[in-house]
Design a protein around this motif. Structure first.
Motif, mmCIF file in Angstrom:
data_model
loop_
_atom_site.group_PDB
_atom_site.id
_atom_site.type_symbol
_atom_site.label_atom_id
_atom_site.label_comp_id
_atom_site.label_asym_id
_atom_site.label_seq_id
_atom_site.Cartn_x
_atom_site.Cartn_y
_atom_site.Cartn_z
ATOM 1 N N TRP A 145 2.458 -1.800 6.875
ATOM 2 C CA TRP A 145 3.550 -1.198 6.101
ATOM 3 C C TRP A 145 3.714 0.313 6.295
ATOM 4 O O TRP A 145 2.943 0.944 7.017
ATOM 5 N N ASN A 146 4.762 0.810 5.677
ATOM 6 C CA ASN A 146 5.152 2.222 5.765
ATOM 7 C C ASN A 146 5.396 2.663 7.204
ATOM 8 O O ASN A 146 5.178 3.814 7.561
ATOM 9 N N ASN A 147 5.829 1.679 8.031
ATOM 10 C CA ASN A 147 6.245 1.952 9.407
ATOM 11 C C ASN A 147 5.148 2.605 10.241
ATOM 12 O O ASN A 147 5.428 3.419 11.128
ATOM 13 N N THR A 148 3.897 2.236 9.959
ATOM 14 C CA THR A 148 2.778 2.844 10.677
ATOM 15 C C THR A 148 2.180 1.918 11.732
ATOM 16 O O THR A 148 1.197 2.278 12.375
ATOM 17 N N GLY A 149 2.754 0.702 11.917
ATOM 18 C CA GLY A 149 2.235 -0.226 12.916
ATOM 19 C C GLY A 149 2.737 0.093 14.312
ATOM 20 O O GLY A 149 3.590 0.964 14.521
ATOM 21 N N ASP A 150 2.192 -0.644 15.290
ATOM 22 C CA ASP A 150 2.596 -0.477 16.687
ATOM 23 C C ASP A 150 3.725 -1.416 17.080
ATOM 24 O O ASP A 150 4.434 -1.159 18.054
ATOM 25 N N PHE A 151 3.867 -2.536 16.371
ATOM 26 C CA PHE A 151 4.945 -3.470 16.654
ATOM 27 C C PHE A 151 5.415 -4.087 15.347
ATOM 28 O O PHE A 151 4.687 -4.121 14.362
ATOM 29 N N ARG A 152 6.657 -4.554 15.352
ATOM 30 C CA ARG A 152 7.259 -5.115 14.151
ATOM 31 C C ARG A 152 7.042 -6.627 14.122
ATOM 32 O O ARG A 152 7.434 -7.336 15.050
ATOM 33 N N THR A 153 6.390 -7.099 13.068
ATOM 34 C CA THR A 153 6.278 -8.531 12.818
ATOM 35 C C THR A 153 7.496 -8.974 12.020
ATOM 36 O O THR A 153 7.757 -8.451 10.934
ATOM 37 N N ASN A 211 9.958 0.144 3.430
ATOM 38 C CA ASN A 211 9.559 1.201 2.492
ATOM 39 C C ASN A 211 8.215 0.883 1.845
ATOM 40 O O ASN A 211 7.972 1.250 0.702
ATOM 41 N N GLY A 212 7.360 0.179 2.574
ATOM 42 C CA GLY A 212 6.007 -0.040 2.089
ATOM 43 C C GLY A 212 5.681 -1.445 1.648
ATOM 44 O O GLY A 212 4.600 -1.666 1.089
ATOM 45 N N SER A 213 6.566 -2.418 1.923
ATOM 46 C CA SER A 213 6.279 -3.793 1.501
ATOM 47 C C SER A 213 7.227 -4.755 2.192
ATOM 48 O O SER A 213 8.239 -4.354 2.774
ATOM 49 N N TYR A 214 6.896 -6.032 2.078
ATOM 50 C CA TYR A 214 7.722 -7.079 2.691
ATOM 51 C C TYR A 214 9.147 -7.088 2.132
ATOM 52 O O TYR A 214 10.112 -7.146 2.900
ATOM 53 N N PRO A 220 0.826 -1.209 0.000
ATOM 54 C CA PRO A 220 0.000 0.000 0.000
ATOM 55 C C PRO A 220 0.862 1.261 0.000
ATOM 56 O O PRO A 220 2.039 1.238 0.369
ATOM 57 N N THR A 221 0.253 2.359 -0.405
ATOM 58 C CA THR A 221 0.915 3.652 -0.255
ATOM 59 C C THR A 221 0.913 4.034 1.222
ATOM 60 O O THR A 221 0.179 3.454 2.037
ATOM 61 N N ARG A 222 1.703 5.031 1.563
ATOM 62 C CA ARG A 222 1.713 5.485 2.950
ATOM 63 C C ARG A 222 0.332 5.995 3.358
ATOM 64 O O ARG A 222 -0.139 5.726 4.472
ATOM 65 N N ALA A 223 -0.331 6.711 2.452
ATOM 66 C CA ALA A 223 -1.666 7.225 2.773
ATOM 67 C C ALA A 223 -2.635 6.077 3.035
ATOM 68 O O ALA A 223 -3.482 6.167 3.940
ATOM 69 N N GLN A 224 -2.530 4.995 2.266
ATOM 70 C CA GLN A 224 -3.405 3.847 2.491
ATOM 71 C C GLN A 224 -3.086 3.169 3.824
ATOM 72 O O GLN A 224 -3.998 2.798 4.572
#
Length: 567
Positions: A250-258, A469-472, A224-228
């Motif tokens: 993605w885009n580093n917007t989560g609360d924890f890193r999987t 940077n927005g993806s796996y 997804p895009t950062r906005a998405q």
């Protein structure tokens, strides 16, 4: 001059209050740093960290196929993605859905099994890449309520049962959706077209509104895009403010890193993170032809994984793949029960315990629970001697957990334990060390000096995290912290000078002895930073981080060649 004098007065007061007593027993000549890894300062994320160990469930139309198409095993890829790997037309796949009865899906038994294994929460696939919703949705009739003989909402049934049995509840949600128009992509790296957003948003609102309190939302794949990413995560945060969102939004917007599938990090990580693991690394969804053998070895491997992840500060989410009828494979049931049996033999060693700052040892890992330090011995030393370096707290007694006392001695700041030839526990033996007080340690990179510390890059410990940077495929490990540990013979005021290269416009926080200074990258590598107070006979960490990182994995952007700490 007045500022330095004031700082010295403060230092003198602090010395009087923090120097260790040496009246009785062994005491390290140096007071160590707190050895327990801290939880996140964010209350929501810390609550998620306390869940520690969860059950992942991959169940869908693919489970009915069991990794077989047209009578032949599909050996490529995970079985939950069989529609792509076998190139199954959607009409044929829908026919499979029509026959799904799920008459053996038993939420009460699943929750009881999770609790028996020591798990504290459950996460189920609400929708995988095939786009088939395993919950009732108004966005499409391509869902288990409308398109199957089962005709019920299993996600709702499981959510209700989790609450009855005191478990947290979460949902997996794929951003890849073949039914809504995504093409098959072996990397599942499809962008999200604008035409797909209304369905994603609608389904997220349904899941976040109709299933009670959600502990975790586990997004997966796509690019997804950062906005998405912000929009989808925003729906969760508005409707479920206590839910933790994973990094695969993605885009580093989560609360924890999987982390990657079944990945146990080789180094300790800063921040909040999770390892998703499957009983079989080859698949997550049910595979009828999967080899199921060596039950004791499987239990041991997964217990070692659980202990390793918890000792390094992560949450462990362990997956099962029920059959199409909803029943749990007997081998998987036995594995979970075996994990629970081990935890009951070693209460407090994992559940309720905290990670430590020891890091991995040649013989295994360490967790701590109050004054009890647990040494998880994955490699029983052939020498009969287990050595734990850098333990700065007095020891009261040492036991092989569940088997009786062990002889031990101190060798400087090392704890040396004499072990029997063979352990009592054949799954994962645990040595329990009763401490006289809170856990404190002397880090390996501690540098002692009287007036001047000359440090090179090897004297600094790196703190690691991840960013994307927005993806796996764009996910990478990052350095987010640099720490050196100093010991002085006398109290003093000191300044730190760093040599290297930093992002000149970024703002950095330099911390030493409880005092922090915020400077630009240009200033960090061009002038002395301070003043700081270095207290005697205790480890004083010198730490550099970003002052206000955009996310926990933002790279430090600092190449550190050397440093001098002096008056």
């Amino acid at each position: 001059m007045a500022r330095k004098l004031l700082t010295l007065v403060i230092a003198a007061v602090l010395v009087a209050t923090v120097l260790p007593s040496t009246a009785a027993g062994h005491q390290s000549r140096v007071r160590g740093i707190p050895g327990t890894a801290e939880l996140s300062p964010d209350a929501k994320t810390a609550a998620w960290q306390r869940l520690q160990f969860g059950l992942f469930i991959h169940w869908g139309i693919y489970s009915e196929l069991g990794g077989v198409w047209q009578g032949k095993p599909v050996t490529k890829g995970y079985s939950e993605q069989i529609r792509m790997w076998a190139n199954i037309p959607e009409a044929d796949y829908r026919t499979v859905a029509n026959g799904l009865r799920a008459d053996r899906f038993d939420p009460a038994a699943i929750c009881a099994l999770a609790k028996q294994a020591g798990m504290r929460y459950v996460v189920i696939t609400s929708k995988h890449h095939d786009g088939f919703a395993m919950f009732g949705t108004a966005t499409t009739d391509y869902d288990i309520v409308d398109a199957t003989a089962y005709g019920k909402d299993p996600v709702k049934l499981l959510a209700d049962e989790c609450r009855r049995q005191g478990l947290g509840f979460g949902v997996y949600f794929s951003l890849v959706d073949w039914h809504q128009g995504h093409a098959f992509d072996g990397d599942n790296n499809n962008p999200v077209p604008a035409s797909m957003e209304p369905v994603i948003e609608g389904q997220l609102r349904e899941l976040m509104s109709g299933y009670g309190e959600i502990s975790e939302v586990w997004f997966d794949m796509s690019s997804p895009t950062r906005a998405q990413s912000e929009k989808f995560a925003g729906i969760v945060r508005r409707l479920q403010p206590k839910a933790a969102v994973n990094s695969r939004i993605w885009n580093n917007t989560g609360d924890f890193r999987t982390l990657g599938d079944n990945e146990i990090p080789a180094v300790a990580l800063d921040g909040t993170w999770q390892t998703p693991a499957s009983i079989y690394h080859e698949t997550w969804g049910y595979r009828s032809w999967q080899k199921r053998e060596d039950l004791p070895g499987k239990i041991r491997d997964l217990v070692v994984g659980l202990a390793g992840v918890r000792a390094r500060g992560g949450n462990y989410l362990l997956n099962i793949g029920p059959r199409g009828d909803g029943s749990v494979v007997e081998f998987e049931t036995d594995v979970l029960r075996g994990i629970g049996d081990w935890q009951r033999r070693h209460p407090g060693a994992v559940l309720g315990a905290s990670a430590t700052k020891f890091g991995g040892q040649p013989w295994g890992e360490a967790t701590v629970n109050g004054k009890d330090l647990y040494l998880h011995v994955t490699h029983w030393p052939a020498t009969g001697e287990l050595r734990l370096p850098g333990l700065a707290t007095d020891v009261v007694r040492v036991d092989e957990d569940g088997a009786g006392r062990l002889d031990w001695q101190r060798d400087g700041d090392d704890l040396v334990v004499r072990l029997p030839a063979l352990p009592r526990d054949t799954v994962l033996p645990v040595v329990k060390v009763r401490l006289a007080g809170e856990l404190r340690i002397i880090p390996r990179n501690t540098v002692t000096a009287d007036r001047v510390w000359q440090l090179d890059s090897t004297d600094f410990e790196q703190g690691y995290s991840y960013a994307d940077n927005g993806s796996y495929p764009t996910t990478r490990r990052t350095v987010v912290r640099q720490t050196a540990n100093l010991v002085a013979g006398r109290p003093q005021v000191a300044y730190a000078t760093f040599h290297g290269q930093a992002e000149k416009d970024s703002r950095y926080r330099v911390s030493l002895g409880g005092v922090a200074r915020v400077v630009t990258g240009a200033a960090l590598t061009s002038r002395a930073i301070g003043p700081f107070v270095v207290l005697p006979r205790q480890v004083t960490p010198l730490t550099i981080t970003k002052a206000a990182p955009a996310h926990q994995g933002e790279p430090l952007g600092l190449r550190l060649d050397s440093a001098v700490v002096a008056r």
